[in-house]
Design a protein around this motif. Structure first.
Motif, PDB file in Angstrom:
ATOM      1  N   SER A 165       0.853  -1.194   0.000  1.00 55.63           N
ATOM      2  CA  SER A 165       0.000   0.000   0.000  1.00 55.63           C
ATOM      3  C   SER A 165       0.891   1.247   0.000  1.00 55.63           C
ATOM      4  CB  SER A 165      -0.888   0.003   1.237  1.00 55.63           C
ATOM      5  OG  SER A 165      -0.071   0.184   2.386  1.00 55.63           O
ATOM      6  N   GLY A 166       0.274   2.404  -0.253  1.00 54.49           N
ATOM      7  CA  GLY A 166       1.035   3.657  -0.305  1.00 54.49           C
ATOM      8  C   GLY A 166       1.770   3.938   1.003  1.00 54.49           C
ATOM      9  N   GLY A 167       1.066   3.721   2.110  1.00 53.10           N
ATOM     10  CA  GLY A 167       1.674   3.977   3.420  1.00 53.10           C
ATOM     11  C   GLY A 167       2.850   3.047   3.688  1.00 53.10           C
ATOM     12  N   MET A 168       2.707   1.799   3.275  1.00 52.21           N
ATOM     13  CA  MET A 168       3.801   0.830   3.463  1.00 52.21           C
ATOM     14  C   MET A 168       5.006   1.212   2.616  1.00 52.21           C
ATOM     15  SD  MET A 168       1.953  -2.836   3.563  1.00 52.21           S
ATOM     16  CE  MET A 168       0.856  -3.310   4.871  1.00 52.21           C
ATOM     17  N   LYS A 169       4.735   1.677   1.396  1.00 51.75           N
ATOM     18  CA  LYS A 169       5.851   2.090   0.525  1.00 51.75           C
ATOM     19  C   LYS A 169       6.625   3.240   1.164  1.00 51.75           C
ATOM     20  CE  LYS A 169       3.918   0.580  -3.866  1.00 51.75           C
ATOM     21  NZ  LYS A 169       3.199   0.942  -5.070  1.00 51.75           N
ATOM     22  N   ARG A 170       5.888   4.160   1.782  1.00 53.01           N
ATOM     23  CA  ARG A 170       6.548   5.278   2.484  1.00 53.01           C
ATOM     24  C   ARG A 170       7.441   4.739   3.598  1.00 53.01           C
ATOM     25  NH1 ARG A 170       6.720  10.221   0.236  1.00 53.01           N
ATOM     26  NH2 ARG A 170       5.009  10.290  -1.213  1.00 53.01           N
ATOM     27  N   ARG A 171       6.916   3.746   4.320  1.00 50.93           N
ATOM     28  CA  ARG A 171       7.699   3.189   5.429  1.00 50.93           C
ATOM     29  C   ARG A 171       8.912   2.410   4.911  1.00 50.93           C
ATOM     30  NH1 ARG A 171       3.857  -0.090   8.832  1.00 50.93           N
ATOM     31  NH2 ARG A 171       2.206   0.367   7.353  1.00 50.93           N
ATOM     32  N   VAL A 172       8.757   1.780   3.752  1.00 56.66           N
ATOM     33  CA  VAL A 172       9.916   1.088   3.151  1.00 56.66           C
ATOM     34  C   VAL A 172      11.024   2.103   2.872  1.00 56.66           C
ATOM     35  CG1 VAL A 172      10.761  -0.123   1.087  1.00 56.66           C
ATOM     36  CG2 VAL A 172       8.604  -0.810   2.121  1.00 56.66           C
ATOM     37  N   MET A 173      10.618   3.278   2.400  1.00 59.83           N
ATOM     38  CA  MET A 173      11.638   4.297   2.079  1.00 59.83           C
ATOM     39  C   MET A 173      12.351   4.780   3.345  1.00 59.83           C
ATOM     40  SD  MET A 173      10.643   6.300  -1.289  1.00 59.83           S
ATOM     41  CE  MET A 173       9.461   7.464  -0.700  1.00 59.83           C
ATOM     42  N   ILE A 174      11.597   4.863   4.443  1.00 56.63           N
ATOM     43  CA  ILE A 174      12.248   5.266   5.695  1.00 56.63           C
ATOM     44  C   ILE A 174      13.186   4.143   6.166  1.00 56.63           C
ATOM     45  CG2 ILE A 174      11.897   5.939   8.105  1.00 56.63           C
ATOM     46  CD1 ILE A 174       9.237   7.170   7.298  1.00 56.63           C
ATOM     47  N   ALA A 175      12.696   2.904   6.100  1.00 54.37           N
ATOM     48  CA  ALA A 175      13.540   1.764   6.510  1.00 54.37           C
ATOM     49  C   ALA A 175      14.811   1.712   5.664  1.00 54.37           C
ATOM     50  CB  ALA A 175      12.756   0.467   6.360  1.00 54.37           C
ATOM     51  N   ARG A 176      14.658   1.933   4.367  1.00 51.54           N
ATOM     52  CA  ARG A 176      15.817   1.910   3.467  1.00 51.54           C
ATOM     53  C   ARG A 176      16.815   3.005   3.845  1.00 51.54           C
ATOM     54  NH1 ARG A 176      15.003   3.706  -2.660  1.00 51.54           N
ATOM     55  NH2 ARG A 176      14.535   5.604  -1.504  1.00 51.54           N
ATOM     56  N   ALA A 177      16.288   4.175   4.179  1.00 50.20           N
ATOM     57  CA  ALA A 177      17.179   5.289   4.523  1.00 50.20           C
ATOM     58  C   ALA A 177      17.913   5.035   5.839  1.00 50.20           C
ATOM     59  CB  ALA A 177      16.377   6.582   4.617  1.00 50.20           C
ATOM     60  N   LEU A 178      17.349   4.156   6.681  1.00 43.78           N
ATOM     61  CA  LEU A 178      17.945   3.921   8.004  1.00 43.78           C
ATOM     62  C   LEU A 178      18.856   2.697   8.053  1.00 43.78           C
ATOM     63  CD1 LEU A 178      14.815   4.624  10.241  1.00 43.78           C
ATOM     64  CD2 LEU A 178      16.880   6.035  10.083  1.00 43.78           C
ATOM     65  N   VAL A 179      18.852   1.896   6.984  1.00 43.80           N
ATOM     66  CA  VAL A 179      19.506   0.580   7.066  1.00 43.80           C
ATOM     67  C   VAL A 179      21.020   0.672   7.292  1.00 43.80           C
ATOM     68  CG1 VAL A 179      19.951   0.143   4.603  1.00 43.80           C
ATOM     69  CG2 VAL A 179      19.382  -1.749   6.113  1.00 43.80           C
ATOM     70  N   HIS A 180      21.611   1.797   6.896  1.00 46.23           N
ATOM     71  CA  HIS A 180      23.062   1.929   7.122  1.00 46.23           C
ATOM     72  C   HIS A 180      23.346   2.832   8.327  1.00 46.23           C
ATOM     73  CE1 HIS A 180      21.943   5.359   4.621  1.00 46.23           C
ATOM     74  NE2 HIS A 180      22.998   5.992   5.068  1.00 46.23           N
ATOM     75  N   SER A 181      22.337   3.023   9.170  1.00 45.21           N
ATOM     76  CA  SER A 181      22.455   3.837  10.390  1.00 45.21           C
ATOM     77  C   SER A 181      23.070   5.207  10.098  1.00 45.21           C
ATOM     78  CB  SER A 181      23.316   3.117  11.433  1.00 45.21           C
ATOM     79  OG  SER A 181      22.879   1.810  11.617  1.00 45.21           O
ATOM     80  N   PRO A 182      22.378   6.028   9.303  1.00 42.05           N
ATOM     81  CA  PRO A 182      22.948   7.339   8.963  1.00 42.05           C
ATOM     82  C   PRO A 182      22.952   8.267  10.177  1.00 42.05           C
ATOM     83  CG  PRO A 182      20.682   7.227   8.219  1.00 42.05           C
ATOM     84  CD  PRO A 182      21.011   5.871   8.757  1.00 42.05           C
ATOM     85  N   ARG A 183      23.898   9.179  10.204  1.00 41.57           N
ATOM     86  CA  ARG A 183      23.929  10.168  11.297  1.00 41.57           C
ATOM     87  C   ARG A 183      23.021  11.340  10.969  1.00 41.57           C
ATOM     88  NH1 ARG A 183      30.132  11.377  12.566  1.00 41.57           N
ATOM     89  NH2 ARG A 183      29.216  12.541  14.291  1.00 41.57           N
ATOM     90  N   LEU A 184      22.774  11.555   9.671  1.00 43.15           N
ATOM     91  CA  LEU A 184      21.894  12.641   9.234  1.00 43.15           C
ATOM     92  C   LEU A 184      20.810  12.063   8.331  1.00 43.15           C
ATOM     93  CD1 LEU A 184      21.132  15.642   8.817  1.00 43.15           C
ATOM     94  CD2 LEU A 184      22.829  15.737   6.996  1.00 43.15           C
ATOM     95  N   LEU A 185      19.572  12.171   8.780  1.00 42.09           N
ATOM     96  CA  LEU A 185      18.448  11.658   7.993  1.00 42.09           C
ATOM     97  C   LEU A 185      17.670  12.835   7.416  1.00 42.09           C
ATOM     98  CD1 LEU A 185      16.685   9.193   7.164  1.00 42.09           C
ATOM     99  CD2 LEU A 185      15.408   9.537   9.281  1.00 42.09           C
ATOM    100  N   ILE A 186      17.518  12.839   6.096  1.00 44.14           N
ATOM    101  CA  ILE A 186      16.789  13.927   5.438  1.00 44.14           C
ATOM    102  C   ILE A 186      15.453  13.386   4.951  1.00 44.14           C
ATOM    103  CG2 ILE A 186      16.828  15.575   3.531  1.00 44.14           C
ATOM    104  CD1 ILE A 186      19.879  15.557   3.747  1.00 44.14           C
ATOM    105  N   LEU A 187      14.389  14.011   5.428  1.00 45.86           N
ATOM    106  CA  LEU A 187      13.035  13.557   5.084  1.00 45.86           C
ATOM    107  C   LEU A 187      12.389  14.628   4.201  1.00 45.86           C
ATOM    108  CD1 LEU A 187      12.167  12.659   8.768  1.00 45.86           C
ATOM    109  CD2 LEU A 187      12.519  10.982   6.980  1.00 45.86           C
ATOM    110  N   ASP A 188      12.253  14.316   2.927  1.00 41.21           N
ATOM    111  CA  ASP A 188      11.701  15.291   1.981  1.00 41.21           C
ATOM    112  C   ASP A 188      10.221  14.987   1.777  1.00 41.21           C
ATOM    113  OD1 ASP A 188      11.441  17.273   0.151  1.00 41.21           O
ATOM    114  OD2 ASP A 188      12.727  16.379  -1.377  1.00 41.21           O
ATOM    115  N   GLU A 189       9.393  15.694   2.496  1.00 40.12           N
ATOM    116  CA  GLU A 189       7.938  15.485   2.469  1.00 40.12           C
ATOM    117  C   GLU A 189       7.583  14.008   2.634  1.00 40.12           C
ATOM    118  OE1 GLU A 189       5.895  17.614  -0.583  1.00 40.12           O
ATOM    119  OE2 GLU A 189       7.403  19.172  -0.625  1.00 40.12           O
ATOM    120  N   PRO A 190       7.983  13.421   3.751  1.00 41.27           N
ATOM    121  CA  PRO A 190       7.804  11.970   3.909  1.00 41.27           C
ATOM    122  C   PRO A 190       6.362  11.539   4.079  1.00 41.27           C
ATOM    123  CG  PRO A 190       8.560  12.943   5.960  1.00 41.27           C
ATOM    124  CD  PRO A 190       8.579  14.040   4.939  1.00 41.27           C
ATOM    125  N   THR A 191       5.488  12.459   4.488  1.00 43.81           N
ATOM    126  CA  THR A 191       4.104  12.042   4.737  1.00 43.81           C
ATOM    127  C   THR A 191       3.144  12.573   3.686  1.00 43.81           C
ATOM    128  OG1 THR A 191       3.808  13.961   6.168  1.00 43.81           O
ATOM    129  CG2 THR A 191       4.455  11.911   7.245  1.00 43.81           C
TER     130      THR A 191
END
Lengths: 254, 308
Positions: free
Chosen positions: B137-163
């Motif tokens: 679903s659309g909401g799950m795809k959004r969460r996949v993108m957040i999970a993907r952005a976090l998988v390498h444990s970034p120190r700086l996370l940039i959220l460009d209109e995530p919701t």
């Protein structure tokens, strides 16, 4: 940053992509080349007789194999990298700390892998029609490797510049296929009038096909050393050009 | 330490559009920072440059002191991006998307699997790990993108209109996730058109307009500048005339809704006293607009180019 892991990731992703869609990537060349061998080799070839003291079937096998390697090495990279751009998941790579040369090596290696796999399938089918024992297997493999590298690089450059799906089919259809057919796959250039022989010598694919043919059946229309110089030269130029395009972000960055 | 330091950042596109006109911006480590601005203001260009998706014309960008020009790979290794548009391979499974991303950051496969599991569980996607992503679903795809952005444990996370485009329930759960990620020490830069989101989540804010930063301050001090609050009141009984109360601007909508501008120095208590004196009973009260929204509009209005 472990570049090896990044390279393996891209390479594995590419191999999984074309093996997952094997009915589109591996089956068609098997059917097409079976028809080539059946129609040109068996049916028409019997009437043509020998070329350079080998049967027509034996003569066309190296060219048909290499033509498949060329088209599939190219097609793999051009379609995969363009899709990556089109679906925007190229951004995954651009954001990450993967150096440009690793991106290039990953995609080109994927193209080489498909080229070699298709080449193996076609070579296996050819054994149903003729019994070729390679004259110089090492040389033949080296030529295949170089040729697939060269056309994987060319496919990468095409994908970088492409801005539509039409743009990734223009070069294979209007340049690559004619050059392959005119590169002596089905005939020896010595059979052509002198002027056409000279014009044919401008076709780089002619050198590759003849070098491969020399490795498989010991027959060639061109100087093998020249074939290696031309192929290596193109590879070096295309590597540097691809890296330049990636560095500048042509077609992939705003 | 500064998570992000931008100096004199300029971008002129090929057509001559001057998208950024010399931006200076600092984001402290651990911050939850809002970067706001109207469409075409330069937010996405700024983020694109920081994330190496857009080539800058001039200026410097440092991420945790690593210069994006001089120490590119190190600088990039610190960043995770959740872009506006879905941009993962929709033919891959959720888990493969994360494993590939980890691979691009040089994380060995065994560790990548552990990281992926942690992120997918955090995003409540573990059960979907083997699902081909286009079936989500659309909401799950959004969460996949957040999970993907976090998988390498970034120190700086940039959220460009995530919701953007997700329903309110998912948006609220994503806010909670973002708060948790920030609480674990990850610096977050958020761009959004939902100003309520920025007000709720962010401690510091920059507003960008016409390629320039027009405001850069703490969220609390910015909100403190708001002199007037706008409320909608639902009356118990219909009225025919607008009540006149000195110090307040009141409009009647229909026959039982009052739109009231309440200056800070007057306060709500006095308003209610005056309404009670006039025998007007209020059933409910709500903010007409988000507080930050009002400030945002004021700042953007002030920054309009003068017409000839």
């Amino acid at each position: 940053m472990n570049n090896w892991i990044a390279f393996i990731t891209i390479f594995t992703k590419e191999v999984r992509r074309f093996t997952r869609i094997w009915p589109q990537t591996l089956l068609p060349p098997a059917i097409t080349t079976s028809l080539y061998f059946l129609i040109f080799g068996t049916l028409i070839g019997q009437r043509i007789g020998k070329i350079h003291d080998v049967s027509y079937m034996e003569f066309i096998v190296p060219g048909v194999i290499l033509m498949s390697v060329i088209s599939h090495s190219y097609a793999n990279v051009v379609s995969s990298f363009y899709s990556t751009k089109f679906q925007k998941h190229i951004e995954e790579l651009l954001i990450s700390p993967v150096p440009n040369w690793v991106i290039l090596a990953g995609y080109v290696s994927g193209g080489i892998a498909r080229g070699l796999m298709v080449g193996s399938v076609v070579a296996g089918i050819s054994l149903l029609f003729t019994n070729i024992l390679p004259e110089n297997l090492g040389l033949a493999l080296f030529v295949v490797l170089m040729t697939s590298t060269l056309f994987a690089l060319a496919g990468f450059i095409n994908a970088v510049f492409a801005d539509s799906f039409d743009a990734i089919s223009i070069i294979p259809n209007f340049i690559l296929t004619p050059l392959s057919y005119l590169g002596g796959v089905f005939y020896s250039v010595s059979m052509l009038p002198e002027i056409w022989q000279k014009i044919s010598m401008l076709n780089p694919i002619l050198y590759m096909i003849n070098a491969f043919r020399y490795g498989l059946i010991g027959v060639s229309d061109v100087d093998i050393q020249m074939a290696f110089i031309i192929t290596s030269g193109f590879i070096v130029v295309l590597i540097f050009f691809s890296l330049f395009l990636l560095h500048k972000g042509v077609g992939i960055k705003n | 330490m500064k998570a992000l330091s931008i100096r004199n950042l300029q971008k002129t596109y090929k057509g001559g559009v001057h998208a950024l006109k010399g931006i200076d911006l600092d984001v402290e480590e651990g911050d939850f920072f809002a970067l706001l601005g109207p469409n075409g203001a330069g937010k996405s260009t700024t983020i694109g440059i920081v994330c190496s998706l857009v080539t800058k014309t001039k200026g410097t960008v440092k991420i945790f002191d690593a210069d994006l020009d001089k120490n590119r790979e190190l600088a990039k290794s610190y960043i995770g991006l959740v872009p506006q548009e879905i941009n993962f391979n929709q033919f891959e499974t959720v888990q493969d998307i994360l494993l590939n991303q980890a691979g691009y950051y040089g994380i060995p496969r065994k560790q990548a699997r552990k990281n992926a599991e942690k992120c997918l569980r955090q995003m409540q996607l573990w059960d979907k790990r083997n699902t081909v992503s286009r079936r989500l679903s659309g909401g799950m795809k959004r969460r996949v993108m957040i999970a993907r952005a976090l998988v390498h444990s970034p120190r700086l996370l940039i959220l460009d209109e995530p919701t953007a485009g997700v329903d309110i329930e998912i948006r609220r759960s994503m806010w909670q996730l973002m708060r948790e990620v920030n609480a674990e020490g990850t610096t977050i830069i958020l761009t959004t058109h939902y100003l309520e989101e920025a007000e709720n989540l962010c401690r510091n804010i920059a507003i960008i307009n016409h390629g320039r930063i027009v405001e850069n301050s703490r969220m609390s001090s910015l909100l403190a500048r708001l002199n007037v609050d706008y409320f909608v009141m639902d009356l118990a009984h219909p009225i025919k005339e607008v009540p006149e109360i000195p110090g307040f601007s009141i409009e009647l909508e229909g026959d039982s809704l009052l739109n009231v501008a309440v200056p800070k120095e007057q306060g709500l208590n006095r308003l209610f006293q005056e309404l009670t004196k006039r025998d007007l009973q209020v059933l409910s009260l709500k903010n007409k607009s988000n507080r930050l929204e009002q400030l945002f509009l004021d700042l953007i209005d002030k920054d309009q180019p003068q017409s000839a």
